[in-house]
Design a protein around this motif. Structure first.
Motif, mmCIF file in Angstrom:
data_model
loop_
_atom_site.group_PDB
_atom_site.id
_atom_site.type_symbol
_atom_site.label_atom_id
_atom_site.label_comp_id
_atom_site.label_asym_id
_atom_site.label_seq_id
_atom_site.Cartn_x
_atom_site.Cartn_y
_atom_site.Cartn_z
ATOM 1 N N GLY A 29 0.802 -1.212 0.000
ATOM 2 C CA GLY A 29 0.000 0.000 0.000
ATOM 3 C C GLY A 29 0.836 1.263 0.000
ATOM 4 N N ASP A 30 0.143 2.381 0.060
ATOM 5 C CA ASP A 30 0.751 3.692 0.250
ATOM 6 C C ASP A 30 -0.203 4.501 1.124
ATOM 7 N N LYS A 31 0.125 5.746 1.356
ATOM 8 C CA LYS A 31 -0.678 6.555 2.264
ATOM 9 C C LYS A 31 -2.116 6.695 1.774
ATOM 10 N N ASP A 32 -2.295 6.879 0.462
ATOM 11 C CA ASP A 32 -3.643 7.028 -0.079
ATOM 12 C C ASP A 32 -4.450 5.740 0.055
ATOM 13 N N SER A 33 -3.839 4.603 -0.297
ATOM 14 C CA SER A 33 -4.575 3.345 -0.235
ATOM 15 C C SER A 33 -4.940 2.982 1.193
ATOM 16 N N VAL A 34 -4.024 3.212 2.129
ATOM 17 C CA VAL A 34 -4.340 2.964 3.541
ATOM 18 C C VAL A 34 -5.475 3.883 3.995
ATOM 19 N N GLY A 35 -5.427 5.151 3.566
ATOM 20 C CA GLY A 35 -6.496 6.082 3.916
ATOM 21 C C GLY A 35 -7.832 5.661 3.350
ATOM 22 N N TYR A 36 -7.854 5.191 2.104
ATOM 23 C CA TYR A 36 -9.099 4.729 1.488
ATOM 24 C C TYR A 36 -9.680 3.545 2.253
ATOM 25 N N ILE A 37 -8.822 2.554 2.553
ATOM 26 C CA ILE A 37 -9.294 1.355 3.245
ATOM 27 C C ILE A 37 -9.894 1.720 4.594
ATOM 28 N N ARG A 38 -9.217 2.568 5.344
ATOM 29 C CA ARG A 38 -9.712 2.942 6.667
ATOM 30 C C ARG A 38 -11.005 3.738 6.563
ATOM 31 N N ILE A 66 -13.288 3.592 4.087
ATOM 32 C CA ILE A 66 -14.372 2.699 3.681
ATOM 33 C C ILE A 66 -14.815 1.838 4.858
ATOM 34 N N TYR A 67 -13.840 1.307 5.581
ATOM 35 C CA TYR A 67 -14.162 0.466 6.733
ATOM 36 C C TYR A 67 -15.000 1.229 7.751
ATOM 37 N N ASP A 68 -14.578 2.438 8.080
ATOM 38 C CA ASP A 68 -15.280 3.179 9.119
ATOM 39 C C ASP A 68 -16.665 3.607 8.661
ATOM 40 N N LEU A 69 -16.786 3.971 7.384
ATOM 41 C CA LEU A 69 -18.102 4.333 6.864
ATOM 42 C C LEU A 69 -19.036 3.133 6.893
ATOM 43 N N LEU A 70 -18.546 1.972 6.447
ATOM 44 C CA LEU A 70 -19.367 0.757 6.461
ATOM 45 C C LEU A 70 -19.725 0.362 7.883
ATOM 46 N N ARG A 71 -18.771 0.441 8.794
ATOM 47 C CA ARG A 71 -19.045 0.081 10.184
ATOM 48 C C ARG A 71 -20.125 0.976 10.788
ATOM 49 N N ARG A 72 -20.050 2.289 10.498
ATOM 50 C CA ARG A 72 -21.059 3.200 11.032
ATOM 51 C C ARG A 72 -22.426 2.951 10.400
ATOM 52 N N LYS A 73 -22.448 2.609 9.124
ATOM 53 C CA LYS A 73 -23.715 2.277 8.468
ATOM 54 C C LYS A 73 -24.338 1.037 9.107
ATOM 55 N N LEU A 74 -23.516 0.027 9.364
ATOM 56 C CA LEU A 74 -24.010 -1.182 10.016
ATOM 57 C C LEU A 74 -24.476 -0.883 11.439
ATOM 58 N N SER A 75 -23.755 -0.001 12.128
ATOM 59 C CA SER A 75 -24.179 0.405 13.473
ATOM 60 C C SER A 75 -25.540 1.088 13.419
ATOM 61 N N GLN A 76 -25.725 1.938 12.419
ATOM 62 C CA GLN A 76 -26.999 2.641 12.262
ATOM 63 C C GLN A 76 -28.143 1.652 12.044
ATOM 64 N N ILE A 77 -27.876 0.612 11.245
ATOM 65 C CA ILE A 77 -28.888 -0.407 11.001
ATOM 66 C C ILE A 77 -29.228 -1.142 12.290
ATOM 67 N N GLU A 78 -28.195 -1.534 13.037
ATOM 68 C CA GLU A 78 -28.421 -2.272 14.278
ATOM 69 C C GLU A 78 -29.106 -1.404 15.330
ATOM 70 N N ASP A 79 -28.764 -0.110 15.361
ATOM 71 C CA ASP A 79 -29.370 0.790 16.338
ATOM 72 C C ASP A 79 -30.878 0.901 16.148
ATOM 73 N N SER A 80 -31.334 0.731 14.921
ATOM 74 C CA SER A 80 -32.765 0.875 14.639
ATOM 75 C C SER A 80 -33.564 -0.346 15.056
ATOM 76 N N LYS A 81 -32.878 -1.406 15.475
ATOM 77 C CA LYS A 81 -33.564 -2.627 15.898
ATOM 78 C C LYS A 81 -33.650 -2.696 17.411
ATOM 79 N N GLU A 82 -34.572 -3.514 17.877
ATOM 80 C CA GLU A 82 -34.668 -3.727 19.319
ATOM 81 C C GLU A 82 -33.493 -4.582 19.765
ATOM 82 N N SER A 83 -32.921 -4.223 20.898
ATOM 83 C CA SER A 83 -31.796 -4.991 21.411
ATOM 84 C C SER A 83 -32.283 -6.334 21.942
#
Length: 691
Positions: A190-199, A201-218
């Motif tokens: 990798g390089d600085k840009d590719s590492v930045g992209y991966i991180r 994308i990961y964080d955006l996807l993780r937050r999207k999944l968190s948002q989905i789970e938050d909308s459900k009953e625990s």
């Protein structure tokens, strides 16, 4: 194939239909629609920890660690980056441990308590796998791991439940990042840009999944793990970098980088094991191979001594030290312990990641990459239990940027044991903010920003009529993510814009927060930016850009930083100031956003400004006026409209674009003036970015 030393080695990257002696199901079943970039014909990467040590009597080596007839013709690197084999034993299953130190490091806990799971948004780095020291029972009971993987103490981890088409959502995110240019070479190195992209994308996807789970009953007893789920999805799609395991520097990862999840380090090749405290690889020596350590995570769960910021005394693995209910025994010179011992004699560099407490989440941790160390000596000591524990003294190599040292200094400033050099005022706000803001100048003799009065919010000289009705919500206890009848949630597209811990999910054209028309309490989850500063900030004098802003605290991606305070003005007044070069503290919301903020917006929608908001912070304003421009910013701004039936209550709010380590200058893109404006005056950019 040849390794970096020109030596032949066998590529053992895939498991086809040859089961090992004991099978480990992957943490998440692979999905046929997730092709592996590293091997298009395979449905999932090989994802077991590397075994080490000697075979017990009667066992011989087996694939994937001993090779197979056509292995030299395969061009695929192992998904976890092993180059060459490691002396093999039958595959052990691995159990989690406190602070995420288990797996091949042997740092495990048989029955972890709540404090051992509840890291990072209410969950820790706990995963499904069990420790090899009791693998026979684990293999008998769990030959196939279901979607809900047992998490000890009767807890379940919900890793795959969702009514949303996650695959389509992932494809949309990946498409928005234009990863067609993310080729095989960047996955391998990798390089600085590719590492930045991966991180990102990961964080955006993780937050999207968190948002989905938050909308459900625990569900009682279920710990949701969007961090693991997001990482597994990206791994199955081959969206990762620095796949090849290596000694020393990892391309694109900088000393001082911080990580809020172990999976982040795995995806960028800094530390491969999701749970293990010691990461190691096989290194060919003549005709044999021996394990050498490549990285360690010291997260505070063991008898590690880290008082000296440049020296770490690291405790070895095994011995059931953290296994409650099991007899503690002497540690053995095997696996990670053996790899560290071999690294001592070889003198190779070892990456050190230090775990520190997350002040925003008392049960969580933040991982700080502290750079390269070398093992200076090792010995056996008696632990608190009276059993033998391996100890390894690691010394930091000189000439590297400060990392953990900065954290130690900030902590000393906070507890008063050391004075901050260059402090002019301990609180620039004079009590206007609930958290003090230091004013520091160790560059020249300037004592105070001229003709400036601190004002925390926004001053409207006259009300601005709203173009849409605002009835507000009736959520007495606060807005809940799953409440589809809440008008504020409806205006935000059917979801709360924030996760449960107040992190913005993604950039939006316009965020609707609760306001004066709503009856919900001040701690409502949809009032994130209304309670003032939440982090300790410092206004400091830069060498060539005037005053700047930075934080004593780490800031996670998507976290609220501050709003832009000042006096609302009109376009005519702003133009008059520009004509006399007096617009340094003018914030113009009509400027075009640029320089990367859109990466947080998977839909690529443009910002929606209800009216042309322009703020003058020259004489009255808050910390935001001190933020400088950068062409590679770490902060972005977002319009936020608070529900108000009488007038348009619009605010400009700043959030972290990525994880920001302490004492890093906070910057955002000032944007571009619209082409229809007469003003074409340009200013020289001093941000220093390659862009």
């Amino acid at each position: 194939m040849e390794d970096d030393d020109g030596q032949d080695y066998v590529d053992k990257s895939r498991v086809l239909n040859v089961p090992p002696l004991r099978c480990l199901a992957p943490i998440f079943p692979s999905t046929p629609s997730f092709p592996s970039f590293s091997h298009p014909q395979a449905s999932s990467p090989f994802m077991c920890p590397p075994p080490a040590g000697h075979f017990p009597p009667g066992f011989a080596s087996f694939y994937p660690f001993s090779g197979y007839p056509d292995s030299h013709n395969m061009q695929t690197p192992m998904p976890f980056g092993f180059n060459g084999s490691i002396p093999a034993v039958p595959i052990n299953s691995f159990r989690s441990g406190a602070n995420g130190d288990a797996g091949s490091s042997g740092r495990s806990s048989r029955n972890p308590g709540p404090s051992q799971y509840e890291e990072e948004e209410g969950y820790s780095d706990w995963v499904h796998v069990n420790d090899g020291e009791d693998s026979s029972k684990a293999a008998t009971k769990k030959k196939r791991i279901p979607k809900r993987a047992r998490a000890g103490s009767g807890q379940d981890i919900n890793v795959a439940s969702s009514d949303v088409d996650v695959d389509a959502m992932v494809d949309k995110i990946v498409e928005s990042f234009n990863l067609m240019d993310f080729d095989t070479f960047k996955r391998a190195d990798g390089d600085k840009d590719s590492v930045g992209y991966i991180r990102m994308i990961y964080d955006l996807l993780r937050r999207k999944l968190s948002q989905i789970e938050d909308s459900k009953e625990s569900t009682p007893g279920v710990t949701r793990r969007p961090d693991l789920r997001a990482g597994t999805i990206l791994m199955n799609k081959g969206i990762r970098t620095n796949v090849k395991k290596r000694i020393g520097v990892v391309p694109g990862v900088e000393v001082g980088d911080i990580f809020f999840f172990r999976m982040e380090m795995c995806l960028v090749g800094l530390h491969a094991p999701i749970m293990a405290g010691i990461d190691y690889m096989g290194l060919k020596v003549s005709q044999d191979e021996e394990p050498v350590a490549v990285s360690i995570v010291s997260s505070g769960g063991y008898e590690d001594n880290s008082e000296d910021a440049d020296v770490l005394v690291y405790s070895g693995q095994g011995g059931n030290i953290n296994n409650k209910g099991m007899e503690i025994t002497d540690q053995k010179l095997e696996r990670g312990n053996l790899a560290l011992e071999k690294s001592l004699h070889r003198g190779n560099e070892v990456r050190v990641i230090r775990g520190v407490k997350d002040i925003a989440n008392p049960t969580g941790k933040i991982y700080v990459y502290d750079g390269l160390y070398k093992i200076q000596e090792s010995w056996v000591d008696k632990g608190k239990s009276g059993c033998n524990v391996f100890k390894y003294k690691l010394v930091r190599l000189s000439g590297q940027p400060e990392a953990y040292t900065v954290w130690k200094s900030v902590q000393q400033w906070k507890d008063g044991s050391t004075a901050r050099v260059g402090v002019i005022s301990h609180d620039l706000t004079s009590g206007a903010e609930s958290i003090p803001v230091s004013l520091v100048n160790d560059v020249d003799d300037e004592k105070w920003p001229s003709n400036f009065t601190y004002y925390p919010g926004l001053k409207y000289s006259k009300p601005v009529n709203s173009n849409e009705s605002s009835t507000g919500c009736g959520c007495h206890g606060g807005c809940l993510a799953g409440n589809s009848s809440c008008p504020c949630i409806q205006k935000n597209g059917g979801n709360l814009p924030y996760t449960t811990n107040g992190v913005l999910v993604s950039q939006k054209p316009l965020i609707h927060e609760c306001g004066s028309s709503c009856i919900c309490p001040p701690n409502c989850k949809n009032r994130v930016c209304q309670s003032g500063l939440k982090i300790r900030l410092e206004v400091f004098k830069t060498k060539d850009k005037g005053w700047g802003l930075r934080s004593w605290d780490p800031i996670r991606s998507g976290a609220f930083i501050c709003e832009y305070g000042g006096e609302v003005t009109d376009i005519t007044s702003a133009e008059e100031l520009r004509c006399v070069n007096d617009d340094d503290y003018i914030f113009d919301a009509t400027r075009t956003n640029q320089s990367g903020e859109g990466f947080l917006n998977a839909s690529n929608e443009t910002l929606k400004i209800p009216f042309p908001l322009i703020i003058n912070a020259k004489h009255a304003g808050n910390v935001a006026r001190f933020m400088n421009h950068s062409c590679s910013p770490n902060v972005f701004w977002q319009p936020v409209l608070r529900e108000n039936s009488k007038e348009c209550d619009l605010h400009i709010v700043f959030y972290a674009y990525r994880h920001i380590p302490p004492m890093t200058e906070l910057t955002y893109s000032y944007g571009i003036v619209p082409p229809d404006r007469a003003d074409q005056r340009r200013k020289k950019c001093l941000c220093g970015s390659a862009k």
